[in-house]
Each structure stands twice: as structure tokens, then as C-alpha cells.
Write an enzyme that holds these catalytic residues in place. Structure first.
Site, PDB file in Angstrom:
ATOM      1  N   ASP A  33     -11.806  -5.282   6.014  1.00 44.72           N
ATOM      2  CA  ASP A  33     -12.734  -6.137   6.775  1.00 44.72           C
ATOM      3  C   ASP A  33     -14.073  -6.265   6.051  1.00 44.72           C
ATOM      4  OD1 ASP A  33     -13.073  -3.357   7.297  1.00 44.72           O
ATOM      5  OD2 ASP A  33     -14.470  -3.850   8.907  1.00 44.72           O
ATOM      6  N   GLU A  34     -14.719  -7.373   6.306  1.00 44.89           N
ATOM      7  CA  GLU A  34     -16.138  -7.561   5.980  1.00 44.89           C
ATOM      8  C   GLU A  34     -16.515  -7.169   4.549  1.00 44.89           C
ATOM      9  OE1 GLU A  34     -18.180  -6.921  10.308  1.00 44.89           O
ATOM     10  OE2 GLU A  34     -17.604  -5.103   9.257  1.00 44.89           O
TER      11      GLU A  34
END
Ligand code: TNX
Length: 475
Positions: free
Chosen positions: A287-288
Site C-alpha cells: 500500500d501507499e
């Protein structure tokens, strides 16, 4: 005629008979008769019966007839319960079904009365999880065991532990001793942090499996890796030494994308997770990674998927990995519609990849209940009990067919909680709502909230802190 008290079952079962028959006090002989009927084929359910139901039972008691049998025609993890004075019948599809039946009995019998009742249940989703972030704020083995107990009591079967992030590294990796030496002794609260030894990890997994809960470890890659780079600067993009980070910004860190040092590190981590994890799945984040181009990210995730496969483990990634070529049976965890979701439906159609539903605005236990609630974040939504209860995992995911959704996971990120009371205050009463979604329980908020009021009474009696939402008439 006496009006039967409500049963207060959460998750609510698929079928429940009207209850007009007599009731009787729960006694130790009921509990022992049940446990011995389970001993031979569902030992963990038998142990749970002795441990949990005994607390509500009067000593002694007349002999009770209890039949508890395996019925392989039931749906996976399903069970039936029929109670009448002096005679109980329980059937279950498998050991897990027997264990969930005992958890259900623990609620029915909590106040020490055996009603006349018949019910049956089976879960809609095989993956029914809770995630706990122990990287931002460290919760140790004792607290984690209490979380396992709570999750199991609502018939969840998965505990996902978020073990690494920018702020801390929380699992011993023998081949990389500096991780826990240099990157574990802090947290976002300015505290001492901590980490799980491999022995703690093994003990926790056994404790959880005794409750039919499987632990899924997560090491987040290639972003959320500042703490790892503090310990081993050579795996970072620039090789520079770094100080520990205790802020709460996300998305600024990434490992070096191609160096042998960085991939050697990843290989050591995945090898340790694969070797020491009892469950089938390891979560490797994804993620991210906001410093990478899409192309860099996809190349990275494809190589990471291959590393997992080479170590014989199935992988879970956050939703951003949709669109990369991933190994068969990879799971993707959906968390937001606030980023690009273009590839999700296509991946569901074209790859052997399925989804876990954790939409932030429904399933994120770290979001505030109300704007003025003292704990929690607000980026996804304000989530009160009805928001956590009233949603459908399939329609939440953009374009994903029902058969591609394997489950639901409630996530507790720990930027704001500072104690076990804070943890349970964010989790209760929303976790029972999400467990109801994961079981696919008949939707009826009035019945659910009346049941919650009784559970609130039990949490009070057990000294468990929770939020008295105005959407429930607490008793
Ligand atoms: C987003 S959800 C994150 C976490 C934060 C969380 C706070 C996800 C995959 N990443 O790093 O802790 O928001 O709600």
C-alpha cells in the site's frame, strides 16, 4: 405464559425457531456432557466449552443427554443447535463448526439459563478477519491473546497482524538482528515499543489456532519501511543513515527497487515468515508506495509475488497490487475508493485472484464514531454502529463478482489508541457489526442493536471498555 427473553445472538443465525418451551438453569453436568460428546472429534470446541460455559453454570446438576455429532452435509463451518430441558443436540460440518457452535452457546447460556430453542448457521465468507496494527503502537502477546478471544467470540477466524511500518519493526528475524535491536524500541506515543520473539509468535499462533483463529503476519513492502531502513541503510534508495520516525505521515518511504542488498533483505524476511507461519497466507503489504511511478510499483510487486511463491507461501497484498501479474491464489485486500480502482474488476475476471473487503468507510475500526470522539482518525469516514453493520461486501467492491469476494476484515490501525481500553473502545461495538457482515447474517438492525445492548451489559461485567453509541439503547 412467560415471554421468552431475547437470545442476543451476534452474529444472528440464519434460522432461529420461535421459543415457547420451558427453560432450566445451566449446570456443570450440562457442560461436562457437552464437552465429553465433543472430546473425540472436536477437542478445541470441547476445551472452549469447559473454559467458557462453566463460568455461567451452577455446580452439580441432574444428568443431561447431549448429542454432538459431525454432519458433513452441512456447509463448511456450519452448525445446528437444539436445546430443550434435559436434552441437547448439536451438529457441525467440521471442527470449526463445532467451535462456533460453542461460541454461540456461550452467548445463549451467558446468564445461566438454558432456553428451549433451535437454530442453525453457516458463514457466507470463509475469511472473517480482524487486523491489528502493532507497528504504530505496540500491543504485546497478552493483549493480542485478548484480541484473539474477542474475535473468536464473534466467530471471526483470522487475525492479521501488521508487524512493520515506518515507526517500528515488531517481529524477531534471526538473520536480520538489527531490526529488533535498532528499530523496535519506539512507537507513535513516545513509548518503549517492543517486538514479538519467534517464540512469542509461535505461542500466539498456537493460542489462536486453539480458538480456530489463524494468524496472518504482515510485513509491509516496499513502502512503510522507514524502520527497516534505520536498521539496514543499505536497503534504502540512497544508502543514507536514518533516525527512527515516530510521526504518522504515510507514503514517504520505499526500499531500493533493484539492488541485491534490498532484495536479499526481502528474501530473508519472506523466508522467515514462510518458515514460522502455520497458516497458508503471508501478507506483504504493497500500500501507499507514493514515491514510485506506477510502472516501478508494478514491476516491484510482480517480483515480490514471485519471491512469496518461491518460498511456498500464498500472498495477500493491499488493493494497489491489482493490475500486476500475481501468482495464483493471491488475495487482494480492498481498502478505499479514494485511489485509482481501475484494475480491480478486470483482475477479478482475468486472474486467479480474489478479494478481502475492508472498505475504510465501513470496516476501519480506527475511524472516529462521531466528529467529537476523542480517539480515531477521520480520513475515510465517521463510522457509527449502523454504518459498520449495514453494508454488503460485494457491492462495496467496484465491479467485482460475488464469487471473487472471499471475506471481510475489520482493521484497527493504531495511530491514536494508547492502551487496551482504547483498543476495545474503538473495536466495540463495531467488531460485532462487522462479524455480522462477515457471517452474512440476516439484516435486522433493531434485533442487532437490542442484542448489542445485552453484550454491553456483559462487557461491563467483564471490565471491557466500549463506546456507548447513541444508536443503541444500552441497558
Ligand atoms: C491507511 S489502509 C493506511 C495505513 C494507515 C491508515 C489509517 C492502508 C492500506 N494504509 O497506513 O494506518 O490509513 O487509517
Amino acid at each position: 405464559m412467560t415471554i421468552p427473553a431475547p437470545l442476543s445472538l451476534i452474529p444472528a443465525p440464519q434460522t432461529l425457531s420461535p421459543r415457547t418451551g420451558p427453560s432450566e438453569p445451566l449446570t456443570a453436568s450440562h457442560v461436562e456432557a457437552l464437552a465429553s460428546a465433543l472430546d473425540a472429534w472436536a477437542p478445541r470446541a470441547a476445551a472452549a466449552a469447559r473454559r467458557t460455559l462453566s463460568r455461567s453454570a451452577a455446580p452439580g446438576g441432574a444428568e443431561a443427554t447431549v448429542r454432538a455429532t459431525l454432519d458433513e452435509t452441512l456447509a463448511a463451518e456450519g452448525f445446528t443447535i437444539a436445546l430443550a430441558p434435559g436434552s441437547w443436540t448439536l451438529t457441525a460440518a467440521d471442527e470449526a463448526g463445532a467451535f462456533w457452535a460453542v461460541q454461540t452457546l456461550a452467548q445463549i447460556l451467558r446468564d445461566g439459563v438454558v432456553p428451549t430453542v433451535e437454530l442453525s448457521d453457516a458463514p457466507t465468507y470463509p475469511w472473517r478477519g480482524m487486523m491489528l496494527d502493532i507497528a504504530r503502537f505496540y500491543f504485546g502477546p497478552e493483549d493480542i491473546r485478548r484480541v484473539v478471544d474477542l474475535a473468536a467470540s464473534y466467530r471471526l477466524n483470522t487475525l492479521h497482524l501488521h508487524l512493520s511500518d515506518d515507526q517500528g519493526w515488531r517481529l524477531e528475524i534471526p538473520s536480520r538482528p538489527l531490526l529488533t535491536k535498532l528499530s523496535s524500541a519506539q512507537d507513535v506515543a513516545g513509548g518503549q515499543g517492543g517486538y514479538l520473539t519467534l517464540e512469542d509468535y509461535a505461542d500466539l499462533q498456537r493460542y489462536a489456532l486453539d480458538r480456530h483463529v489463524v494468524i496472518v503476519p504482515e510485513v509491509d513492502l516496499p513502502g512503510h519501511t522507514h524502520a527497516a531502513q534505520v536498521a539496514y541503510p543499505e536497503i534504502s534508495p540512497d544508502g543514507a543513515e536514518r533516525e527512527p520516525y515516530t510521526g504518522t505521515e504515510v507514503g514517504f518511504s520505499s526500499l531500493h527497487l533493484t539492488s541485491d542488498e534490498a532484495w536479499g533483505f526481502v528474501d530473508d524476511i519472506v523466508a522467515t515468515l514462510a518458515e514460522h507461519t502455520l497458516g497458508e497466507y503471508v501478507h506483504l503489504g504493497g500500500d501507499e508506495s507514493l514515491t514510485l511511478t506506477r510502472e516501478q510499483y508494478v514491476t516491484y510487486m510482480e517480483r515480490l509475488g514471485a519471491v512469496a511463491a518461491a518460498h511456498g507461501t500464498k500472498a495477500v497484498f493491499w488493493q494497489e497490487a491489482a493490475g500486476a501479474a500475481l501468482p495464483p491464489e493471491t488475495l487482494l485486500q480492498y481498502w478505499t475508493s479514494q485511489i485509482e480502482t481501475d484494475h480491480i474488476a478486470q483482475v477479478a475476471r482475468e486472474q486467479d485472484v480474489r478479494f478481502i473487503a475492508s472498505p475504510g468507510h465501513r470496516a476501519y475500526l480506527d475511524q472516529k464514531y462521531t466528529a467529537d470522539f476523542p480517539l480515531g482518525l477521520t480520513w475515510a469516514a465517521l463510522i457509527d454502529v449502523e454504518d459498520a453493520y449495514g453494508w454488503d461486501p460485494v457491492t462495496e467492491l467496484p465491479g467485482v463478482p460475488a464469487e471473487s469476494v472471499v471475506g471481510v476484515e475489520a482493521c484497527l490501525w493504531t495511530e491514536t489508541p494508547r492502551s487496551f481500553d482504547d483498543l476495545t473502545t474503538l473495536v466495540l461495538p463495531r467488531l460485532p457489526a462487522l462479524a455480522s457482515v462477515a457471517w452474512g447474517s440476516p439484516k435486522d438492525y433493531a434485533t442487532f442493536s437490542a442484542a448489542l445492548a445485552q453484550h454491553g451489559r456483559w462487557w461491563d461485567a467483564d471490565g471491557i471498555a466500549f463506546y456507548r453509541s447513541t444508536q443503541v439503547d444500552w441497558v
